[in-house]
Design a protein around this motif. Structure first.
Motif: not given
Length: 332
Positions: A230-242, A259-262
């Protein structure tokens, strides 16, 4: 008929037959791919369905059918409160009378992804909350692809329960969607609602947001499948922001909304569909459908085809084609 005319006719026939053959080969190959990927978690329909909300009166069925371009070839079903609890929220409390929205679901060509049209009922936009773009991406994340969905209601409703009808149609067609997938997809719909409501004045926002969510879901699935972790939650947040920045809506989406979407994308990562190669292949098609769409109609061509002008043009084309066939027959 002279030799030149006969040659032209033969070429026309060959081109027609070769085109049909190419289409057939493409569809057979796609079906084979789906069959080989038994754990793909991605399904499409074998025929068309219409699912009426249990709270929609039968007296409205005729108008609902006209609104969604439903004819006698569609299999008819009813979405109940029990279906809502089965497919959307097992802990939810609702009643049959509250199940108002209705949907039609039509198979589309391989590689079409999902397109959604929210139809006006007697000139009124009665789906007041959920957008066409949300329906499309959420259905894709639930394990569905290559369909056109039409949604309408005979009275104003928020629209969350419309997906019940889509999921029920797939069950009736022999596809048992994984409850973890549908639950994760529904969490994405809930998580994106606040951001969409906050940007209701921007008709292009929902398409850009759901495309960004689709982008991240694809990246999550690709990384999970290549690294088997799995990808970390922080990485998912970075992906979403990008992804939000790429779509030009990062400054329109608050940290709370992100945060809700992450969190919902973490739920997606933990669902079986994130391990599906077929999901990675198919989600791109739906991303392309939603990314530049705005408003309620994602498949305007279907709306034209079913209009008076569209039907007249189809009839003219059919008449012309029949004359062509008769002419070809006269050559032999």
């Amino acid at each position: 008929m002279n030799k030149t005319s006969r040659t032209i006719a033969a070429i026309l026939i060959a081109l027609t037959l070769s085109g049909a053959a190419a289409t057939t080969v493409h569809n057979v190959a796609y079906a084979a791919e789906q069959s080989q990927n038994g754990s793909s978690q991605v399904n499409t329909l074998s025929k068309s369905y219409v699912v009426y909300g249990a709270g929609a009166p039968q007296s409205a069925y005729s108008e609902l059918n006209d609104t969604m371009d439903v004819d006698n070839s569609y299999q008819k079903l009813t979405a109940t409160a029990a279906d809502y609890q089965q497919y959307l929220d097992k802990n939810g409390t609702t009643t049959d009378s509250a199940m108002i929205s209705s949907v039609s679901i039509t198979p589309a060509g391989a590689g079409s992804g999902i397109k959604v049209n929210i139809r006006k009922y007697n000139g009124h936009s009665n789906i007041t909350k959920v957008t066409a773009q949300q329906y499309a991406m959420v259905a894709q994340m639930a394990g569905i692809t290559d369909i056109t969905i039409d949604v309408t209601s005979n009275k104003p409703v928020t629209g969350e329960s419309a997906l019940t009808g889509v999921y029920k149609a797939f069950a009736a067609d022999g596809h048992q969607l994984d409850p973890q997938n549908t639950s994760a997809a529904n969490s994405v719909m809930n998580a994106t609602q606040g951001a969409i409501d906050a940007n209701s004045g921007d008709s292009s926002y929902a398409g850009k947001l759901m495309a960004a969510v689709g982008d991240v879901s694809k990246q999550i699935a690709q990384k999970k499948q290549s690294k088997n972790q799995n990808v970390s939650k922080d990485d998912i947040q970075d992906m979403l922001n990008d992804a939000l920045k790429k779509r030009g809506i990062d400054n329109k989406t608050s940290n709370t909304q992100v945060n809700k979407i992450v969190n919902s994308l973490v739920t997606f990562q933990n669902s079986p569909i994130s391990s599906s190669k077929t999901y990675v292949n198919n989600v791109t098609n739906t991303i392309n459908n939603v990314k530049n769409s705005s408003g309620d109609l994602m498949n305007k061509a279907k709306a034209w085809v079913n209009s008076k002008d569209g039907k007249e043009t189809q009839q003219q084309a059919a008449n012309w084609f029949q004359r062509l066939i008769n002419w070809i027959r006269s050559l032999f």
